[in-house]
Motif scaffolding. Sequence first.
Motif, PDB file in Angstrom:
ATOM      1  N   TYR A  74       0.836  -1.212   0.000  1.00  0.00           N
ATOM      2  CA  TYR A  74       0.000   0.000   0.000  1.00  0.00           C
ATOM      3  C   TYR A  74       0.857   1.242   0.000  1.00  0.00           C
ATOM      4  O   TYR A  74       1.531   1.533   0.974  1.00  0.00           O
ATOM      5  N   LEU A  75       0.849   1.956  -1.125  1.00  0.00           N
ATOM      6  CA  LEU A  75       1.562   3.233  -1.209  1.00  0.00           C
ATOM      7  C   LEU A  75       0.519   4.347  -1.049  1.00  0.00           C
ATOM      8  O   LEU A  75      -0.679   4.073  -1.005  1.00  0.00           O
ATOM      9  N   SER A  76       0.981   5.595  -0.989  1.00  0.00           N
ATOM     10  CA  SER A  76       0.015   6.669  -0.717  1.00  0.00           C
ATOM     11  C   SER A  76      -1.072   6.769  -1.798  1.00  0.00           C
ATOM     12  O   SER A  76      -2.218   7.057  -1.478  1.00  0.00           O
ATOM     13  N   ASN A  77      -0.709   6.493  -3.054  1.00  0.00           N
ATOM     14  CA  ASN A  77      -1.713   6.664  -4.114  1.00  0.00           C
ATOM     15  C   ASN A  77      -2.233   5.377  -4.727  1.00  0.00           C
ATOM     16  O   ASN A  77      -3.226   5.399  -5.431  1.00  0.00           O
ATOM     17  N   ASN A  78      -1.513   4.300  -4.513  1.00  0.00           N
ATOM     18  CA  ASN A  78      -1.985   3.048  -5.116  1.00  0.00           C
ATOM     19  C   ASN A  78      -1.503   1.807  -4.366  1.00  0.00           C
ATOM     20  O   ASN A  78      -0.740   1.916  -3.407  1.00  0.00           O
ATOM     21  N   VAL A  79      -1.987   0.670  -4.834  1.00  0.00           N
ATOM     22  CA  VAL A  79      -1.630  -0.608  -4.237  1.00  0.00           C
ATOM     23  C   VAL A  79      -0.921  -1.424  -5.309  1.00  0.00           C
ATOM     24  O   VAL A  79      -1.437  -1.570  -6.415  1.00  0.00           O
ATOM     25  N   ILE A  80       0.261  -1.925  -4.982  1.00  0.00           N
ATOM     26  CA  ILE A  80       1.020  -2.657  -6.010  1.00  0.00           C
ATOM     27  C   ILE A  80       1.336  -4.071  -5.540  1.00  0.00           C
ATOM     28  O   ILE A  80       1.942  -4.289  -4.486  1.00  0.00           O
ATOM     29  N   GLU A  81       0.879  -5.038  -6.347  1.00  0.00           N
ATOM     30  CA  GLU A  81       1.163  -6.446  -6.061  1.00  0.00           C
ATOM     31  C   GLU A  81       2.654  -6.690  -6.320  1.00  0.00           C
ATOM     32  O   GLU A  81       3.142  -6.421  -7.423  1.00  0.00           O
ATOM     33  N   THR A  82       3.356  -7.204  -5.317  1.00  0.00           N
ATOM     34  CA  THR A  82       4.807  -7.367  -5.452  1.00  0.00           C
ATOM     35  C   THR A  82       5.213  -8.814  -5.189  1.00  0.00           C
ATOM     36  O   THR A  82       4.731  -9.443  -4.241  1.00  0.00           O
ATOM     37  N   LYS A  83       6.102  -9.331  -6.058  1.00  0.00           N
ATOM     38  CA  LYS A  83       6.458 -10.757  -5.995  1.00  0.00           C
ATOM     39  C   LYS A  83       7.560 -11.070  -4.974  1.00  0.00           C
ATOM     40  O   LYS A  83       8.514 -10.318  -4.841  1.00  0.00           O
ATOM     41  N   VAL A  84       7.394 -12.202  -4.312  1.00  0.00           N
ATOM     42  CA  VAL A  84       8.422 -12.697  -3.387  1.00  0.00           C
ATOM     43  C   VAL A  84       8.604 -14.198  -3.650  1.00  0.00           C
ATOM     44  O   VAL A  84       7.620 -14.920  -3.818  1.00  0.00           O
ATOM     45  N   GLU A  85       9.854 -14.655  -3.689  1.00  0.00           N
ATOM     46  CA  GLU A  85      10.108 -16.103  -3.788  1.00  0.00           C
ATOM     47  C   GLU A  85      10.277 -16.642  -2.371  1.00  0.00           C
ATOM     48  O   GLU A  85      11.076 -16.113  -1.592  1.00  0.00           O
ATOM     49  N   ILE A  86       9.511 -17.672  -2.051  1.00  0.00           N
ATOM     50  CA  ILE A  86       9.632 -18.288  -0.726  1.00  0.00           C
ATOM     51  C   ILE A  86      10.159 -19.707  -0.904  1.00  0.00           C
ATOM     52  O   ILE A  86       9.575 -20.502  -1.664  1.00  0.00           O
ATOM     53  N   GLN A  87      11.257 -20.021  -0.248  1.00  0.00           N
ATOM     54  CA  GLN A  87      11.787 -21.392  -0.266  1.00  0.00           C
ATOM     55  C   GLN A  87      11.593 -21.960   1.134  1.00  0.00           C
ATOM     56  O   GLN A  87      11.973 -21.322   2.113  1.00  0.00           O
ATOM     57  N   ILE A  88      10.994 -23.132   1.211  1.00  0.00           N
ATOM     58  CA  ILE A  88      10.781 -23.750   2.525  1.00  0.00           C
ATOM     59  C   ILE A  88      11.488 -25.111   2.521  1.00  0.00           C
ATOM     60  O   ILE A  88      11.277 -25.917   1.598  1.00  0.00           O
ATOM     61  N   ARG A  89      12.335 -25.360   3.487  1.00  0.00           N
ATOM     62  CA  ARG A  89      13.072 -26.634   3.532  1.00  0.00           C
ATOM     63  C   ARG A  89      13.432 -27.009   4.973  1.00  0.00           C
ATOM     64  O   ARG A  89      13.345 -26.170   5.870  1.00  0.00           O
ATOM     65  N   THR A  90      13.815 -28.265   5.168  1.00  0.00           N
ATOM     66  CA  THR A  90      14.245 -28.695   6.503  1.00  0.00           C
ATOM     67  C   THR A  90      15.716 -28.297   6.713  1.00  0.00           C
ATOM     68  O   THR A  90      16.400 -27.931   5.755  1.00  0.00           O
ATOM     69  N   ILE A  91      16.163 -28.429   7.953  1.00  0.00           N
ATOM     70  CA  ILE A  91      17.567 -28.122   8.291  1.00  0.00           C
ATOM     71  C   ILE A  91      18.482 -29.008   7.446  1.00  0.00           C
ATOM     72  O   ILE A  91      19.491 -28.554   6.914  1.00  0.00           O
TER      73      ILE A  91
END
Length: 213
Positions: free
Chosen positions: A138-155
């Motif tokens: 959420y920015l002051s004038n608009n909403v921007i969908e932003t990409k994130v890469e999530i990696q999930i793994r065990t130790i």
Amino acid sequence: MELPIFYDEAEEWKNALLLYDSALKEINTKIEIMNNEFKLTHQYNPIEHVVSRLKSPESIAKKIRHNKKELTVENIVKYVNDVAGVRIICSFTSDIYRIADLIAKQSDVKVLKVKDYITCPKENGYSSYHMIVSVPIYLSNNVIETKVEIQIRTIAMDFWASLEHKIYYKFEGNAPERIRKELRECSEIVSYLDHKMLSLNEEIKSFSHDREA
Ligand code: GTP
Ligand code: MG
């Protein structure tokens, strides 16, 4: 962080970085809340630790070159899914799917892509659960969908991936067959260890229930 691109795009890049940095913050907060709620209701901590990073300008440029695209902010946003990256390290394989589900269920999170290298490990033995998601910023004038890469793994998977990464760079992607074979063997041991640790943990849980009953 500055990207070596044309000056007229410098402003645009700063804006993009603000979005990616904000998206990392959003995802990190979500993960922290998830973990705290889990601790409260299940008396245990599914997440060992979390690391997040913004991709270096050099790696971004390399990826764009590899994709044979022109180095523009527009192309980075469109083609580089891992400018913002979060890695979640769990104790047990079952935690991975639990966490992935909880992330996917959040109404402001859109899952754009999933790669389950746990059910289907890579040829070299790599195992991990990957999601590309977007979150609204959420920015002051608009909403921007932003990409994130999530990696999930065990130790254990993380241990393997760190060594494989080191070896890959050392040999510039051309490790001798013997080393690649040993890495594949190690990945089988990792998978065996993760299974064993999970069933041992399940056994311990039922044991303490029996005693309480
Ligand atoms: P990139 O590999 O990032 O170009 O994208 P991709 O479309 O191939 O995505 P993928 O989900 O396969 O991989 C994303 C990320 O996972 C990589 O950037 C690495 O951080 C990690 N990864 C994927 N494969 C391997 C692997 O074989 N070994 C290690 N150590 N990490 C890997
Ligand atoms: Mg990557």
